[in-house]
Write a protein that holds these residues in place. Structure first.
Motif, PDB file in Angstrom:
ATOM      1  N   VAL A   1       2.242   1.692  -3.209  1.00 24.71           N
ATOM      2  CA  VAL A   1       1.073   2.389  -3.938  1.00 24.71           C
ATOM      3  C   VAL A   1       0.919   4.567  -4.386  1.00 24.71           C
ATOM      4  CG1 VAL A   1      -1.399   2.570  -5.163  1.00 24.71           C
ATOM      5  CG2 VAL A   1      -0.250   0.508  -4.600  1.00 24.71           C
ATOM      6  N   GLU A   2       1.136   4.464  -2.936  1.00 25.60           N
ATOM      7  CA  GLU A   2       0.971   5.767  -2.416  1.00 25.60           C
ATOM      8  C   GLU A   2       2.031   6.442  -3.021  1.00 25.60           C
ATOM      9  OE1 GLU A   2       0.380   6.410   1.553  1.00 25.60           O
ATOM     10  OE2 GLU A   2      -1.627   5.181   2.428  1.00 25.60           O
TER      11      GLU A   2
ATOM     12  N   ALA B   1       0.716  -1.069  -0.292  1.00 26.49           N
ATOM     13  CA  ALA B   1       0.175   0.125   0.235  1.00 26.49           C
ATOM     14  C   ALA B   1       0.936   1.403   0.082  1.00 26.49           C
ATOM     15  CB  ALA B   1      -1.212  -0.054   1.147  1.00 26.49           C
TER      16      ALA B   1
ATOM     17  N   TYR C   1       3.635   5.306  -5.461  1.00 25.62           N
ATOM     18  CA  TYR C   1       3.240   6.244  -6.844  1.00 25.62           C
ATOM     19  C   TYR C   1       2.956   6.828  -7.357  1.00 25.62           C
ATOM     20  CZ  TYR C   1       7.011   2.367  -8.339  1.00 25.62           C
ATOM     21  OH  TYR C   1       7.782   1.457  -8.456  1.00 25.62           O
ATOM     22  N   GLY C   2       1.638   7.553  -7.073  1.00 29.10           N
ATOM     23  CA  GLY C   2       0.197   7.580  -6.875  1.00 29.10           C
ATOM     24  C   GLY C   2       0.741   9.478  -6.340  1.00 29.10           C
TER      25      GLY C   2
END
Length: 167
Positions: A5-6, A2, A8-9
């Motif tokens: 992903v954060e 998680a 990369y976001g």
């Protein structure tokens, strides 16, 4: 996972902001707006435009005047020099760079203009071993004067021809 992903976001959002910023900058470069337009520059540009217009008017006027000027505006002395140059070349074609001396006459009794080339030509020929009297040279020059509208009469007075112009 998680966290990745954060991360990369967040990076993607920053890159999108940077892309939008670059697009805006490109658009501003396509349509430049002069923000620092000074009042003095504007006045100078306006004055420059007026001067260019005046220059064009003067150029046109000069061209019109030059087209009106005919052979009558040529200096009489220059025309006489041209006439005597032709006469000398016809009388003495072998003479390289013959002297040409056409001047206003010093004495009215001798005419309006005088050509003293005969004397100088005689001296140059004498230096080359040819002895020709200046009076004979003057006669040859007179005999070869082309038809013209400014010479009324040509006389030999002393060492060279004197010219009276038509009035």
């Amino acid at each position: 996972m998680a966290g990745v992903v954060e991360e990369y976001g967040a990076r993607m959002q920053e890159q999108e902001k940077e892309i939008k910023s670059l697009i805006a900058e490109i658009e501003s470069l396509k349509n430049p707006v002069i923000l620092d337009y000074s009042l003095g520059l504007g006045e100078m540009l306006e004055e420059n435009t007026k001067l260019k217009y005046r220059l064009n008017v003067l150029k046109r006027s000069l061209q019109e005047e030059e087209s009106k000027v005919g052979s009558s505006m040529i200096n009489i002395n220059q025309r006489l020099q041209n006439i005597f140059s032709v006469a000398i070349k016809l009388a003495y074609p072998h003479f390289e760079n013959p002297p040409l001396a056409v001047t206003p006459s010093q004495h009215a009794r001798f005419g309006d203009y005088q050509c003293n080339s005969a004397m100088a030509m005689s001296q140059q020929l004498k230096a080359k071993g040819e002895k020709i009297n200046p009076m004979e040279i003057a006669k040859q020059i007179i005999n070869n004067i082309p038809k013209n509208d400014i010479i009324e009469k040509v006389d030999i007075a002393g060492p060279g021809p004197d010219v009276q112009q038509k009035s």
